[in-house]
Design a protein around this motif. Structure first.
Motif, PDB file in Angstrom:
ATOM      1  N   GLU A  87       0.855  -1.191   0.000  1.00  0.00           N
ATOM      2  CA  GLU A  87       0.000   0.000   0.000  1.00  0.00           C
ATOM      3  C   GLU A  87       0.887   1.235   0.000  1.00  0.00           C
ATOM      4  N   ARG A  88       0.326   2.345  -0.429  1.00  0.00           N
ATOM      5  CA  ARG A  88       1.076   3.606  -0.440  1.00  0.00           C
ATOM      6  C   ARG A  88       1.583   3.874   0.983  1.00  0.00           C
ATOM      7  N   VAL A  89       2.822   4.336   1.099  1.00  0.00           N
ATOM      8  CA  VAL A  89       3.386   4.585   2.436  1.00  0.00           C
ATOM      9  C   VAL A  89       2.626   5.716   3.131  1.00  0.00           C
ATOM     10  N   VAL A  90       2.116   6.656   2.340  1.00  0.00           N
ATOM     11  CA  VAL A  90       1.152   7.661   2.829  1.00  0.00           C
ATOM     12  C   VAL A  90      -0.010   7.680   1.844  1.00  0.00           C
ATOM     13  N   HIS A  91      -1.147   8.190   2.253  1.00  0.00           N
ATOM     14  CA  HIS A  91      -2.343   8.274   1.387  1.00  0.00           C
ATOM     15  C   HIS A  91      -2.795   6.883   0.924  1.00  0.00           C
ATOM     16  N   ALA A  92      -2.651   5.869   1.804  1.00  0.00           N
ATOM     17  CA  ALA A  92      -2.997   4.503   1.395  1.00  0.00           C
ATOM     18  C   ALA A  92      -4.500   4.341   1.204  1.00  0.00           C
ATOM     19  N   VAL A 127      -9.455  11.603 -10.577  1.00  0.00           N
ATOM     20  CA  VAL A 127      -9.132  12.234  -9.289  1.00  0.00           C
ATOM     21  C   VAL A 127      -9.161  11.178  -8.194  1.00  0.00           C
ATOM     22  N   ARG A 128      -8.111  11.143  -7.398  1.00  0.00           N
ATOM     23  CA  ARG A 128      -8.092  10.242  -6.241  1.00  0.00           C
ATOM     24  C   ARG A 128      -8.023  11.079  -4.965  1.00  0.00           C
ATOM     25  N   PHE A 129      -9.028  10.885  -4.096  1.00  0.00           N
ATOM     26  CA  PHE A 129      -9.057  11.532  -2.787  1.00  0.00           C
ATOM     27  C   PHE A 129      -8.517  10.533  -1.766  1.00  0.00           C
ATOM     28  N   GLY A 163      -2.403  17.561  -4.880  1.00  0.00           N
ATOM     29  CA  GLY A 163      -2.629  18.515  -3.802  1.00  0.00           C
ATOM     30  C   GLY A 163      -3.317  17.908  -2.602  1.00  0.00           C
ATOM     31  N   ASN A 164      -3.606  18.758  -1.655  1.00  0.00           N
ATOM     32  CA  ASN A 164      -4.318  18.390  -0.432  1.00  0.00           C
ATOM     33  C   ASN A 164      -5.500  19.329  -0.221  1.00  0.00           C
ATOM     34  N   ASN A 165      -6.299  19.059   0.818  1.00  0.00           N
ATOM     35  CA  ASN A 165      -7.399  19.969   1.138  1.00  0.00           C
ATOM     36  C   ASN A 165      -6.958  21.052   2.119  1.00  0.00           C
ATOM     37  N   ALA A 374      11.963  17.944  -3.417  1.00  0.00           N
ATOM     38  CA  ALA A 374      12.095  16.561  -2.915  1.00  0.00           C
ATOM     39  C   ALA A 374      10.974  15.695  -3.468  1.00  0.00           C
ATOM     40  N   ARG A 375       9.786  16.278  -3.595  1.00  0.00           N
ATOM     41  CA  ARG A 375       8.656  15.497  -4.127  1.00  0.00           C
ATOM     42  C   ARG A 375       8.938  15.070  -5.566  1.00  0.00           C
ATOM     43  N   LEU A 376       9.673  15.905  -6.290  1.00  0.00           N
ATOM     44  CA  LEU A 376       9.969  15.558  -7.690  1.00  0.00           C
ATOM     45  C   LEU A 376      10.746  14.250  -7.763  1.00  0.00           C
ATOM     46  N   PHE A 377      11.490  13.942  -6.695  1.00  0.00           N
ATOM     47  CA  PHE A 377      12.196  12.662  -6.646  1.00  0.00           C
ATOM     48  C   PHE A 377      11.279  11.537  -6.157  1.00  0.00           C
ATOM     49  N   SER A 378      10.505  11.818  -5.099  1.00  0.00           N
ATOM     50  CA  SER A 378       9.842  10.749  -4.345  1.00  0.00           C
ATOM     51  C   SER A 378       8.774   9.983  -5.132  1.00  0.00           C
ATOM     52  N   TYR A 379       7.993  10.679  -5.922  1.00  0.00           N
ATOM     53  CA  TYR A 379       6.805  10.029  -6.507  1.00  0.00           C
ATOM     54  C   TYR A 379       7.190   8.972  -7.536  1.00  0.00           C
ATOM     55  N   LEU A 380       8.182   9.285  -8.354  1.00  0.00           N
ATOM     56  CA  LEU A 380       8.628   8.299  -9.336  1.00  0.00           C
ATOM     57  C   LEU A 380       9.264   7.115  -8.620  1.00  0.00           C
ATOM     58  N   THR A 382       8.762   5.979  -5.577  1.00  0.00           N
ATOM     59  CA  THR A 382       7.870   5.123  -4.792  1.00  0.00           C
ATOM     60  C   THR A 382       7.124   4.126  -5.677  1.00  0.00           C
ATOM     61  N   GLN A 383       6.841   4.527  -6.924  1.00  0.00           N
ATOM     62  CA  GLN A 383       6.066   3.626  -7.805  1.00  0.00           C
ATOM     63  C   GLN A 383       6.878   2.385  -8.176  1.00  0.00           C
ATOM     64  N   LEU A 384       8.206   2.507  -8.166  1.00  0.00           N
ATOM     65  CA  LEU A 384       9.033   1.367  -8.565  1.00  0.00           C
ATOM     66  C   LEU A 384       8.809   0.200  -7.616  1.00  0.00           C
TER      67      LEU A 384
HETATM   68 FE1  HDD Z   1       2.957  13.282  -1.116  1.00  0.00          FE
HETATM   69  C1  HDD Z   1       1.403  10.468  -2.153  1.00  0.00           C
HETATM   70  C2  HDD Z   1       0.054  15.097  -1.571  1.00  0.00           C
HETATM   71  C3  HDD Z   1       4.437  16.049   0.301  1.00  0.00           C
HETATM   72  C4  HDD Z   1       5.879  11.636  -0.976  1.00  0.00           C
HETATM   73  N1  HDD Z   1       1.090  12.862  -1.725  1.00  0.00           N
HETATM   74  C5  HDD Z   1       0.641  11.630  -2.111  1.00  0.00           C
HETATM   75  C6  HDD Z   1      -0.737  11.716  -2.486  1.00  0.00           C
HETATM   76  C7  HDD Z   1      -1.119  13.013  -2.328  1.00  0.00           C
HETATM   77  C8  HDD Z   1       0.038  13.740  -1.852  1.00  0.00           C
HETATM   78  C9  HDD Z   1      -2.483  13.598  -2.589  1.00  0.00           C
HETATM   79  C10 HDD Z   1      -1.606  10.549  -2.937  1.00  0.00           C
HETATM   80  C11 HDD Z   1      -1.586  10.399  -4.410  1.00  0.00           C
HETATM   81  C12 HDD Z   1      -2.520   9.287  -4.832  1.00  0.00           C
HETATM   82  O1  HDD Z   1      -3.730   9.445  -4.612  1.00  0.00           O
HETATM   83  O2  HDD Z   1      -2.015   8.291  -5.342  1.00  0.00           O
HETATM   84  N2  HDD Z   1       2.336  15.166  -0.642  1.00  0.00           N
HETATM   85  C13 HDD Z   1       1.147  15.739  -1.022  1.00  0.00           C
HETATM   86  C14 HDD Z   1       1.202  17.156  -0.762  1.00  0.00           C
HETATM   87  C15 HDD Z   1       2.418  17.426  -0.231  1.00  0.00           C
HETATM   88  C16 HDD Z   1       3.149  16.173  -0.170  1.00  0.00           C
HETATM   89  C17 HDD Z   1       0.082  18.132  -1.064  1.00  0.00           C
HETATM   90  C18 HDD Z   1       3.016  18.719   0.202  1.00  0.00           C
HETATM   91  C19 HDD Z   1       2.691  19.859  -0.311  1.00  0.00           C
HETATM   92  N3  HDD Z   1       4.809  13.750  -0.418  1.00  0.00           N
HETATM   93  C20 HDD Z   1       5.227  14.944   0.088  1.00  0.00           C
HETATM   94  C21 HDD Z   1       6.658  14.907   0.334  1.00  0.00           C
HETATM   95  C22 HDD Z   1       7.070  13.658  -0.050  1.00  0.00           C
HETATM   96  C23 HDD Z   1       5.895  12.951  -0.512  1.00  0.00           C
HETATM   97  C24 HDD Z   1       7.480  16.059   0.882  1.00  0.00           C
HETATM   98  C25 HDD Z   1       8.438  13.047  -0.018  1.00  0.00           C
HETATM   99  C26 HDD Z   1       9.562  13.730  -0.044  1.00  0.00           C
HETATM  100  N4  HDD Z   1       3.523  11.371  -1.436  1.00  0.00           N
HETATM  101  C27 HDD Z   1       4.798  10.939  -1.371  1.00  0.00           C
HETATM  102  C28 HDD Z   1       4.962   9.510  -1.855  1.00  0.00           C
HETATM  103  C29 HDD Z   1       3.493   9.132  -2.233  1.00  0.00           C
HETATM  104  C30 HDD Z   1       2.728  10.389  -1.910  1.00  0.00           C
HETATM  105  C31 HDD Z   1       5.678   8.635  -0.886  1.00  0.00           C
HETATM  106  C32 HDD Z   1       2.945   7.864  -1.588  1.00  0.00           C
HETATM  107  C33 HDD Z   1       2.364   7.066  -2.693  1.00  0.00           C
HETATM  108  C34 HDD Z   1       2.639   7.790  -3.902  1.00  0.00           C
HETATM  109  O3  HDD Z   1       3.362   8.903  -3.616  1.00  0.00           O
HETATM  110  O4  HDD Z   1       2.313   7.470  -5.022  1.00  0.00           O
HETATM  111  O5  HDD Z   1       5.785   9.494  -2.957  1.00  0.00           O
END
Ligand code: HDD
Length: 702
Positions: A87-92, A127-129, A163-165, A374-380, A382-384
């Protein structure tokens, strides 16, 4: 024992697969003939071998051991064993919907991104909430930030707005993300609590790492417990750089504005819902979309000058713990999002969708916000792990709706059959292509400076905007914040953590700090609260006047003998206003017959107040033996306590009185459900809650 010991099913229940007269099976009709939808009639192995039995493993005799040669058994179990992905480490925990975005055409002066700039341009979206902290199976209504991630499948490539709410974040630099998440997740020894910030490690971290204060205040406000994804704002959080067709740039913040208004649950409702209906938000969205009551939002842009210091009226635009009040920079609405289609398969779509901030289109660029970087690195990255390799963009939900020629080859789960011999550039073998064209070009920006691990000095202000947020709320919203802090800190064991957080509160507001301290039974520390800019009325969720009631659920308490034609008369204006009417009665089934017949959707046993935005008691209920049912009384009292509109006509008034509800603000009583009654009711529901009642409820006068 029966002669055929293989037959374990009740023969009466074993129905043959239905086949239509045209030769097409019912299943093909159902699934639309897509071969990937597995619409065929015959059960097969993954290799297409037709199976004659999937209920019994191959054994050495009916009582013997299973045979290793049973390929079907092994394939079925092996596949099952691997059904789950991490599961996603956050937003699971999330729920999603498909829809479309249509541009108003007024963004062209700011950006050349076609999906925003061209009037009427229609773009598919997904859209995924989500909540942030909880696991995949956790409850929807916990106090938390909500994710609002949008994938725009544009003609120029996919753009993700992740984004977030809440418009600000806990940390200023992505290097702190593992820290805040480790602190917010359950304790590592016992793995409790689930999906909560009300525990020691969270408050330990945020009381020490005070840049989190602003975000924490939003979490402790009503924003932490939205009524529905339909009534939730969304924010891109970071500042982006936009570029128009003339190469001019500006800075911008993205906003989602819900057409249905911004509304929340009250804390007690959120807690009840977490037990009674953990799928509260997910169900609400899926049911509404299925019923044609689509979720709608406008995309807004705050456009800010691209100044060399990247600040606006003293606000550092690279600091993600700061927002720009709407009163200083209005939110310009540039297009409309409509979510109108539920996913067909949760796993394939909602679970496998992969967002990434690097998914950009011409006209939208990133800034140096260290969180964004940092986010520009993390999202790609995490999917791996999550999706098992680099080919996740080929999954149907992640495929761009435009041509892809990426020269990326092979790898785990490769599903493309690439042609040609030269996946490299330059080449002379495959005609020299694919060619680089008028594509994405980064706006040239000077980058210079010493190599340091430091933040700009302006990032040191951790409190002024938290104070601005708190003081922009209405008194009742401030009470909710106070109660939330008292509740959450009250769940902590460590005295030192509570005391440290009280020191933070003292910097925001003395009364807030004193009230929370009193609730915790601790002395309130003294400090000078910080100063803040002019309050921002846009931050309060209390509507200035009645708003739309689209998607609101109205419970009508009825029963045998109820005034069914009255119910029918009331139903019409409510449904015309977009509300959903649900009949609640002592028992299930139908009430009455003919034109006024009503289907009972909830019984006193299955109904709970959290499901309804307002409750009406029909005339004719008071005389039924069940009128005083304890469950019915709880239903009414809970709705009353949660400051919802309550109404009754005729002898329905007696039922309210029986529950101890005599009248007062937001209690509408009438002889008949006539037009005036319906109009006042719709207006009252449009105000979301009866806040004038809140003091009386809090003083436990009822
Ligand atoms: Fe993130 C998922 C929003 C900071 C690392 N993030 C994730 C999702 C949302 C956000 C909505 C769920 C996407 C989905 O539905 O699949 N995150 C944010 C917002 C942030 C933020 C609005 C600050 C403005 N996130 C943030 C940081 C990092 C991450 C600073 C790491 C350096 N976020 C992740 C992730 C996730 C993720 C670990 C978990 C699963 C995924 O990406 O696909 O890469």
């Amino acid at each position: 024992m029966a002669a055929d010991s293989n037959v374990t099913q009740n023969p009466d229940q074993a129905a043959p697969a239905p086949v239509s007269p045209t030769g097409r099976t019912e299943r093909e009709h159902l699934f639309g003939g897509d071969p990937r939808a597995q619409a065929g009639e015959h059960l097969t192995t993954s290799q297409g071998l037709r199976l004659s039995d999937t209920d019994h493993s191959l054994k050495a005799g009916p009582r013997g051991p299973s045979l290793l040669e049973d390929h079907h058994l092994r394939e079925k179990i092996t596949h099952f064993d691997h059904e789950r992905i991490p599961e996603r480490v956050v937003h699971a925990r999330g729920a999603a919907a498909h829809g479309t975005f249509v541009a108003y055409g007024n963004a062209a002066s700011a950006t050349k991104a076609k999906f925003l700039a061209e009037k009427g341009h229609k773009t598919d979206v997904f859209v995924r909430f989500s909540t942030v902290l909880g696991s995949r199976g956790s409850a929807d209504t916990v106090r938390d930030t909500r994710g609002f991630a949008t994938k725009f499948y544009t003609d120029e490539g996919t753009f993700d707005l992740v984004g977030n709410n809440i418009p600000v974040f806990f940390i200023q630099d992505g290097i702190k993300f593992p820290d805040i998440i480790h602190a917010g997740k359950p304790h590592p020894d016992r793995e409790i609590p689930q999906a909560q910030s009300a525990h020691d490690t969270f408050w330990d971290f945020v009381s020490l790492h005070t840049e989190a204060t602003h975000h924490v205040f939003w979490n402790m406000s009503d924003r932490g417990i939205p009524r529905s994804y339909r009534t939730m704002e969304g924010f891109g959080v970071h500042t982006f750089r936009l570029e128009n067709a003339d190469g001019e740039t500006c800075l911008a913040k993205f906003h989602w504005k819900p057409i249905a208004g911004v509304h929340s649950l009250v804390w007690e409702e959120a807690q009840i819902a977490a037990g009674v209906d953990p799928d509260f938000h997910r169900r609400d969205m899926a049911d509404a979309i299925e019923a044609g009551a689509y979720f709608e939002y406008e995309l807004g842009l705050q456009l800010l000058p691209d100044s060399p210091d990247e600040t606006f009226q003293g606000i550092d635009l690279l600091d993600p713990t700061k927002f720009v009040p709407e009163e200083l920079a209005p939110v310009q609405r540039v297009g409309k999002l409509t979510l109108d289609r539920n996913p067909t398969n949760y796993f394939a779509e909602t679970e496998q969708v992969a967002f990434h901030l690097g998914n950009l289109v011409p006209g939208i660029q990133v800034t140096n916000d260290p969180l964004l970087q940092a986010r520009l690195f993390s999202y790609l990255d995490t999917q791996l792990t999550r999706l098992g390799g680099p080919n996740f963009p080929q999954l149907p939900i992640n495929r761009p709706h435009t041509e892809v020629n990426d020269n990326l080859r092979d790898g785990m789960h490769q599903t493309a059959v690439h042609r040609g011999q030269a996946p490299y550039l330059p080449n002379s073998i495959d005609g020299g292509g694919p060619f680089t064209t008028d594509g994405y070009v980064e706006v040239p920006r000077e980058v210079a400076g010493p190599k340091v691990r430091e933040n700009p000095a302006s990032f040191d202000d951790h409190f002024s905007q938290a104070a601005l947020f708190y003081h922009s709320l209405s008194p009742v919203e401030q009470v909710h914040v106070t109660e939330a802090f008292t509740f959450e800190l009250g769940k902590c064991y460590e005295q030192a953590i509570k005391e440290r957080e009280l020191q933070v509160l003292a910097k925001i507001d003395a009364t807030l700090c004193q009230t929370v301290a009193a609730g915790l039974g601790l002395p309130a520390p003294k400090d000078e609260p910080v100063t803040h800019g002019p309050v921002s009325p846009a931050l309060s969720q209390i509507p200035p006047g009645p708003g739309p009631i689209t998607g609101r659920i109205i419970g009508v308490v009825a029963g045998p003998g109820a005034d069914l034609s009255g119910i029918e008369k009331l139903r019409e204006p409510l449904e015309a206003a977009g509300a959903v009417v649900r009949i609640i009665a002592p028992q299930g089934g139908m009430l009455g017959s003919g034109k006024s017949q009503q289907v009972v959707e909830r019984t006193f046993l299955t109904a709970r107040s959290i499901e309804f935005d307002a409750i009406v008691v029909a005339s004719g209920v008071a005389e039924t033996p069940d009128a005083g049912d304890i469950k019915a009384r709880i239903l009414l009292l809970e709705a009353f306590r949660h400051n919802k509109v309550i109404a009754a006509w005729g002898d329905g008034v007696k039922v309210l009185a029986g529950a101890g509800i005599a009248g007062g603000p937001g209690v509408l009583l009438a002889d008949n459900p006539d037009k005036d009654f319906a109009t006042s009711f719709v207006q009252a529901v449009g105000l979301h809650r009866v806040w004038e009642r809140a003091d009386a409820v809090m003083a436990s006068e009822v």
